[in-house]
Design a protein around this motif. Structure first.
Motif, short mmCIF file in Angstrom:
data_model
loop_
_atom_site.label_atom_id
_atom_site.label_comp_id
_atom_site.label_asym_id
_atom_site.label_seq_id
_atom_site.Cartn_x
_atom_site.Cartn_y
_atom_site.Cartn_z
N TRP A 397 0.83 -1.20 0.00
CA TRP A 397 0.00 0.00 0.00
C TRP A 397 0.86 1.25 0.00
CZ3 TRP A 397 -3.22 -1.51 4.92
CH2 TRP A 397 -4.02 -2.61 4.61
N VAL A 398 0.46 2.23 -0.77
CA VAL A 398 1.08 3.55 -0.70
C VAL A 398 0.24 4.37 0.28
CG1 VAL A 398 1.78 5.60 -1.97
CG2 VAL A 398 1.94 3.34 -3.06
N GLY A 399 0.73 4.48 1.51
CA GLY A 399 -0.06 5.06 2.58
C GLY A 399 0.08 6.56 2.72
N ALA A 412 7.31 13.92 -6.14
CA ALA A 412 6.51 13.37 -5.06
C ALA A 412 7.36 12.34 -4.34
CB ALA A 412 5.23 12.73 -5.59
N VAL A 413 7.17 12.22 -3.05
CA VAL A 413 7.82 11.17 -2.27
C VAL A 413 6.72 10.34 -1.63
CG1 VAL A 413 9.41 10.61 -0.40
CG2 VAL A 413 9.85 12.61 -1.84
N SER A 414 6.82 9.04 -1.78
CA SER A 414 5.78 8.13 -1.29
C SER A 414 6.34 7.22 -0.20
CB SER A 414 5.22 7.28 -2.44
OG SER A 414 6.28 6.59 -3.11
N ALA A 415 5.48 6.89 0.75
CA ALA A 415 5.80 5.96 1.83
C ALA A 415 4.88 4.76 1.71
CB ALA A 415 5.63 6.63 3.19
N SER A 416 5.43 3.56 1.86
CA SER A 416 4.66 2.36 1.55
C SER A 416 4.80 1.28 2.60
CB SER A 416 5.09 1.81 0.18
OG SER A 416 4.54 0.53 -0.07
N ASN A 417 3.82 0.40 2.62
CA ASN A 417 3.86 -0.78 3.48
C ASN A 417 4.89 -1.80 3.02
OD1 ASN A 417 1.87 0.22 5.11
ND2 ASN A 417 0.56 -1.56 5.00
N ASP A 418 5.54 -1.59 1.87
CA ASP A 418 6.62 -2.50 1.47
C ASP A 418 7.94 -2.14 2.15
OD1 ASP A 418 7.57 -0.27 0.13
OD2 ASP A 418 7.26 -1.09 -1.88
N GLY A 419 7.93 -1.15 3.05
CA GLY A 419 9.13 -0.79 3.80
C GLY A 419 10.01 0.23 3.13
N SER A 420 9.55 0.83 2.03
CA SER A 420 10.40 1.75 1.28
C SER A 420 9.75 3.11 1.13
CB SER A 420 10.71 1.19 -0.11
OG SER A 420 9.59 1.31 -0.98
N GLN A 440 12.32 -0.91 9.50
CA GLN A 440 12.05 -2.32 9.72
C GLN A 440 10.53 -2.52 9.77
OE1 GLN A 440 14.79 -4.43 9.70
NE2 GLN A 440 15.72 -2.45 9.20
N GLY A 441 9.93 -2.69 8.63
CA GLY A 441 8.48 -2.80 8.55
C GLY A 441 7.90 -1.69 7.71
N ASN A 442 6.58 -1.52 7.82
CA ASN A 442 5.86 -0.56 7.00
C ASN A 442 6.32 0.87 7.26
OD1 ASN A 442 4.34 -2.85 6.42
ND2 ASN A 442 2.70 -2.30 7.82
N VAL A 443 6.36 1.68 6.20
CA VAL A 443 6.61 3.11 6.34
C VAL A 443 5.25 3.80 6.22
CG1 VAL A 443 7.94 5.10 5.59
CG2 VAL A 443 8.84 2.79 5.21
N LYS A 444 4.88 4.58 7.22
CA LYS A 444 3.52 5.12 7.29
C LYS A 444 3.41 6.59 6.93
CE LYS A 444 1.60 1.30 8.71
NZ LYS A 444 0.73 0.55 7.78
N ALA A 445 4.50 7.36 7.04
CA ALA A 445 4.37 8.80 6.85
C ALA A 445 5.67 9.39 6.36
CB ALA A 445 3.96 9.46 8.17
N VAL A 446 5.54 10.52 5.64
CA VAL A 446 6.72 11.21 5.14
C VAL A 446 6.39 12.68 4.99
CG1 VAL A 446 6.11 10.75 2.72
CG2 VAL A 446 8.49 11.24 3.32
N ASP A 447 7.40 13.54 5.21
CA ASP A 447 7.28 14.97 4.92
C ASP A 447 8.62 15.45 4.40
OD1 ASP A 447 6.06 17.40 4.66
OD2 ASP A 447 6.03 17.89 6.78
N LEU A 448 8.64 16.65 3.82
CA LEU A 448 9.83 17.21 3.20
C LEU A 448 10.28 18.46 3.92
CD1 LEU A 448 8.91 16.90 -0.60
CD2 LEU A 448 10.06 15.24 0.87
N GLY A 449 11.59 18.75 3.86
CA GLY A 449 12.14 19.94 4.47
C GLY A 449 13.59 20.11 4.08
#
Length: 658
Positions: A397-399, A412-420, A440-449
């Motif tokens: 999933w792209v969360g 765009a930067v995406s965070a996914s349940n595939d760990g990347s 180590q596991g799902n990536v749930k959130a991302v922001d830029l700065g």
């Protein structure tokens, strides 16, 4: 060079070139055999292949698929096991799926529709003669190749049927026969039903059985008659009979071919007896109802939202990677539209839940960038309501999606349940560099700065860490920030007194503030949400002070002063269920927040008074995972993404209701 996590450059005799697709069953790669001939190689997902007995049954069933005569089908060439993961090698067919072609170019007509009907019916007849039931015939499993339509993935669903309790029911709502939905015997007649439903979509661009949610689709298939408006008169009687709810009354695939090619075969044209029309199904609490045999319970996951790198009020974006608070004042010439009014029809591009949505502009064109449970990142031109790109690469999933600039390029930067995490070039519709791996596991959130003059991404995940990534190198910058108990569902980048910080929240229900220079937590966690998790954070300024807004399981949104790390004012209340997403902006000089909820509404709030502006934004038929603010034709809008698989746009033009 192959850069897919866990996939080597060579699998047995096949050299991996690049990914060409993915789905619930596995990832598909373009590869070459030892002679340099292109092939499609599908590697089955880990969770579908862990049991040795399952793998043996899988290999046995796929071997049957090799018996299918190559009439309008992609031939199965080989099957094997790589490590513990089965793989299938089939003929490589260049071309987009029927689903994609209809979405891009519109319905098929005339001779093109006739050839499609004949070719796909012929393919099913060949599959059935080999003793195989496809079980998942649908528009995305028909490739529009250079030599005509080609059916793919036959034999796969049967091979995976034993894993249904792990991966969800075999089949796709909207194209499943009634007996397949009810867990009855699945025979070739189910494929004929799916073929007819696919032809309706091809000819009209609509489903044969309309519905905005899975329960509505299933209710229509089980109890209602198909909507065949727009079908050519010569095809309509055959489609009607093939969609009969009684499998014994449907023609066989061979009979479809005979009728379509002019051989004698009587088609009953009398109207079918009307089926009783039950009342509409109640509001659902689970996406996949119990009557889907062996369906997997949905894992609750949030569409968390961090502040986007927004265009300025004049339509330009900051060029140094720093954020600019959104100004949503309309142009003086904007035509008055009632505040809260839906703008046009829902946008349907994601093929599963819409988990996250971001807004940006490219060359003055407003774009939505969305991610969801179909594992894709999709870009839509909001002026034309057309999809520009469906970007593949993630295996989960792209969360969460965030947009911004990298060296002047829109990304765009995406965070996914595939760990990347992955970086996407929005002008080209392609992935930039390798995936960013480390969680180590799902990536749930991302922001830029920015940090020390370098563009960065800040991420949070299932492993309870907050991490920093250098966007130039794609590498992790320093050690992760630890101390959180439970999954980090939301992160946001901000600056306080010129110092870069990160704000995070998640399952533990508190808000943490991190010094990105020292990588240490600042002060104690912020408490105030009274119950459960926090899924979303947005940051900005309120009366000149840096603030964060969070939404949580306690049905409230709360405002925090990031300089003093204290709660500001009373919580925003009004939602009747969990708040999944928040965003922050300004309209006509009034600072606002927008929230999206499990209660299927989005709400707009005046932050000066803590009161709701106007009525709730209603129209989605399932939970709203994400909200984001933007502009369209000079007017302020809010975009909402939902588990009902749609994106909706809402006008927020002044005058604002009291």
């Amino acid at each position: 060079m192959n850069a897919e996590p866990g996939i080597p450059a060579q699998i047995d005799d096949y050299r991996i070139l690049h990914r060409i697709g993915h789905g619930g069953q596995g990832a598909v790669f373009r590869a070459e055999d030892p002679h340099g001939t292109p092939v499609a190689l599908k590697v089955i997902h880990d969770e579908l292949s862990k049991d040795p007995d399952h793998r043996r049954r899988f290999l046995r069933e796929v071997e049957l698929a090799r018996r299918v005569a190559p009439f309008c089908t992609a031939r199965v060439l080989d099957v094997g096991v790589f490590g513990d993961r089965p793989y299938i090698v089939s003929e490589f067919v260049p071309g987009a799926s029927l689903h994609h072609v209809v979405q891009k170019e519109g319905p098929r007509t005339g001779g093109g529709l006739e050839r499609l009907a004949v070719a796909t019916a012929t393919a099913l007849a060949a599959i059935h003669r080999a003793g195989i039931v496809h079980r998942d015939f649908k528009p995305s499993n028909v490739l529009m190749g250079p030599e005509g339509p080609v059916v793919i993935d036959f034999g796969i669903s049967r091979a995976l049927d034993h894993t249904a309790t792990m991966s969800g029911s075999i089949g796709t709502p909207g194209y499943m026969a009634p007996e397949q939905i009810e867990g009855g015997e699945v025979t070739p007649a189910a494929d004929v039903f799916a073929w007819a439903a696919t032809m309706v979509f091809a000819a009209t661009g609509r489903r044969a059985f309309p519905g905005d949610t899975v329960p509505q689709l299933i209710n229509a298939i089980l109890h209602r008659e198909p909507v065949l408006t727009g079908l050519p008169s010569g095809l309509k009687p055959l489609i009607q009979q093939a969609l009969n709810k009684n499998p014994a009354l449907r023609p066989t695939a061979a009979e479809l071919v005979k009728t379509l090619t002019g051989d004698e075969f009587h088609v009953e044209t009398a109207p079918l007896p009307p089926a009783p029309v039950p009342p509409p199904p109640p509001s659902k609490q689970n996406r996949r109802p119990a009557l889907l045999a062996g369906a997997l319970a949905v894992v609750v996951a949030g569409g968390v939202l961090g502040w986007q790198l927004w265009p300025k009020g004049d339509g330009s974006a900051t060029g140094d990677g720093t954020r600019a608070q959104t100004s949503l004042s309309p142009s003086p010439s904007a035509a008055p539209i009632t505040f809260g009014q839906a703008l046009g029809e829902p946008i349907e591009v994601q093929e599963n839940d819409v988990r996250s949505i971001a807004f940006t502009e490219l060359d003055g064109v407003p774009l939505s960038v969305s991610g969801g449970d179909d594992n894709t990142v999709r870009v839509v031109d909001l002026d034309k309501r057309t999809e520009l790109y469906a970007m593949s690469g993630h295996e989960g999933w792209v969360g969460h999606i965030v947009t911004g600039l990298l060296d002047g390029a829109a990304i765009a930067v995406s965070a996914s349940n595939d760990g990347s995490l992955r970086i996407w070039d929005l002008r080209k519709g392609t992935q930039m560099s390798n995936p960013m791996l480390g969680h180590q596991g799902n990536v749930k959130a991302v922001d830029l700065g920015t940090l020390n003059g370098e563009p960065i991404a800040v991420s949070g995940g299932q492993d309870g860490t907050v991490r920093v990534w250098n966007l130039h190198t794609g590498e992790q910058d320093g050690d992760p920030m630890t101390g959180t108990t439970g999954t980090v569902w939301a992160v946001a980048y901000a600056e306080v007194d010129g110092k870069p910080i990160a704000v995070s929240a998640g399952d533990e229900g508190v808000v943490r503030v991190w010094d990105l220079t020292t990588r240490r937590q600042i002060g104690e966690p912020l408490t105030g949400h009274t119950n459960g998790w926090i899924r979303s954070i947005a940051v900005g300024t309120l009366d000149g002070a840096p603030v964060a807004i969070t939404g949580g399981e306690d049905k409230t949104a709360r405002i925090w002063d990031l300089a003093t790390r204290t709660s500001l004012g009373a919580p925003l209340t009004g939602h009747t269920s969990w708040i999944w997403s928040v965003d922050f902006g300004e309209i006509d000089g009034r600072q606002i927040a927008v929230t999206g909820s499990e209660d299927r509404t989005a709400r707009v709030w005046d932050l000066a008074t803590g009161t709701e502006i106007g009525r709730p934004l209603e129209g989605h038929t399932d939970r709203i995972y994400d909200v984001t603010l933007g502009t369209l034709a000079g007017k302020p809008i809010v975009l909402t993404g939902s588990r009902d698989e749609t994106i909706r746009l809402w006008d927020l033009s002044p005058p604002l209701p009291g």
